[in-house]
Design an enzyme around this catalytic site. Structure first.
Site, PDB file in Angstrom:
ATOM      1  N   HIS A 163       0.840  -1.197   0.000  1.00  0.00           N
ATOM      2  CA  HIS A 163       0.000   0.000   0.000  1.00  0.00           C
ATOM      3  C   HIS A 163       0.877   1.250   0.000  1.00  0.00           C
ATOM      4  CE1 HIS A 163      -3.429  -2.361   1.930  1.00  0.00           C
ATOM      5  NE2 HIS A 163      -2.387  -3.076   2.322  1.00  0.00           N
ATOM      6  N   TYR A 164       0.288   2.396  -0.327  1.00  0.00           N
ATOM      7  CA  TYR A 164       0.860   3.661   0.107  1.00  0.00           C
ATOM      8  C   TYR A 164      -0.113   4.322   1.072  1.00  0.00           C
ATOM      9  CZ  TYR A 164      -1.730   6.023  -3.802  1.00  0.00           C
ATOM     10  OH  TYR A 164      -2.664   6.500  -4.677  1.00  0.00           O
ATOM     11  N   THR A 165       0.427   5.204   1.911  1.00  0.00           N
ATOM     12  CA  THR A 165      -0.397   5.776   2.981  1.00  0.00           C
ATOM     13  C   THR A 165      -1.294   6.912   2.497  1.00  0.00           C
ATOM     14  OG1 THR A 165       1.385   7.315   3.574  1.00  0.00           O
ATOM     15  CG2 THR A 165       1.303   5.193   4.755  1.00  0.00           C
TER      16      THR A 165
ATOM     17  N   GLU B  62       2.613  -0.815   4.529  1.00  0.00           N
ATOM     18  CA  GLU B  62       2.302   0.554   4.147  1.00  0.00           C
ATOM     19  C   GLU B  62       3.604   1.316   3.887  1.00  0.00           C
ATOM     20  OE1 GLU B  62      -0.444   2.276   3.664  1.00  0.00           O
ATOM     21  OE2 GLU B  62      -2.091   1.152   4.592  1.00  0.00           O
TER      22      GLU B  62
ATOM     23  N   HIS C 140      -2.408  -3.180  -3.548  1.00  0.00           N
ATOM     24  CA  HIS C 140      -3.745  -2.948  -3.009  1.00  0.00           C
ATOM     25  C   HIS C 140      -4.748  -2.819  -4.152  1.00  0.00           C
ATOM     26  CE1 HIS C 140      -6.222  -0.638   0.270  1.00  0.00           C
ATOM     27  NE2 HIS C 140      -6.710  -1.814  -0.002  1.00  0.00           N
TER      28      HIS C 140
ATOM     29  N   ASP D  37      -3.457   2.172  -5.020  1.00  0.00           N
ATOM     30  CA  ASP D  37      -2.103   2.122  -4.491  1.00  0.00           C
ATOM     31  C   ASP D  37      -1.473   0.729  -4.667  1.00  0.00           C
ATOM     32  OD1 ASP D  37      -4.210   1.655  -2.514  1.00  0.00           O
ATOM     33  OD2 ASP D  37      -2.633   1.367  -1.047  1.00  0.00           O
TER      34      ASP D  37
END
Length: 225
Positions: free
Chosen positions: A24-26, A89, A127, A137
């Protein structure tokens, strides 16, 4: 759970062991803000790991537990991805490239997780793979081919001609994408992982690569369970 930062977890349902890793990215302005949210009981979200832009990897939830990172999701017949996966993340504002220290830390972390839980490269997902249309993401800036070259993600196969009757939706579902996703969402998710520079309507190159991927049985490769 001593030493782990987030209270947002439960036991894995059905006694499942992790067989997938979701990146994921935040989409937040700082790693500190992301950590606060991932550890906030009121937010009801978490991940097993958080990696800062500088490459610091923090364990938020024990890998044996079910972190709350995937949300409504699906992959190859599984719809409780949280019970089947480990979530990572990456601190990123959803617009910037991923810095070298962060990518190097991710590579080291992935290698350890894959060894600990016997997860094959085919089990490393975006994700966006598990939630087409809902999530994008880790996005267009994420370097999947870098991971592929090190055996940390499934390497892209040589494209092949689809079999008669194999349209893109059929192929995407055979790869693992959710059968209920819209055609445009499936194409976007596929391209975010496999053809990040592609734009416009479905192209023969999409079909040829999807056909090659659909022939690869990820369960035999060790990504199922």
């Amino acid at each position: 759970m001593t030493g782990f930062l987030s209270p947002n977890f439960t036991a894995r349902r059905g006694g499942h062991r992790p067989s997938l890793i979701v990146i994921h990215y935040t989409a937040m302005q700082s790693c500190e803000a992301a950590r606060a949210r991932l550890c906030d009981p009121l937010a009801e979200v978490s991940a097993h790991w958080l990696i800062s832009e500088q490459g610091a990897a923090e364990a938020l939830v024990d890998e044996a537990q079910r972190a709350w990172h995937a949300g409504q999701s699906f992959w190859r017949g599984r719809d409780d991805i949280n019970s089947h996966s480990i979530g990572i993340e990456l601190a990123n504002n959803a617009r910037a490239p991923f810095p070298e220290p962060q990518m190097a830390a991710l590579e080291q972390l992935l290698g350890g997780i894959m060894t600990r839980w016997n997860i094959a490269p085919a089990g490393v997902l975006a994700h966006s793979d598990i939630a087409p249309g809902r999530k994008i993401d880790p996005g267009l800036h994420f370097d999947w081919q870098r991971l592929e070259r090190q055996g940390l993600a499934l390497a892209r196969p040589i494209p092949v001609a689809p079999e008669p009757g194999d349209d893109f939706r059929r192929l995407a579902c055979r790869i693992g994408y959710a059968p209920g996703a819209g055609d445009g969402d499936l194409l976007q998710a596929f391209r975010l992982r496999w053809r990040q520079s592609a734009t416009g309507p479905l192209a023969p190159a999409d079909l040829a690569l999807a056909a090659a991927l659909a022939r690869f049985d990820v369960d035999v490769a060790g990504a199922g369970a």
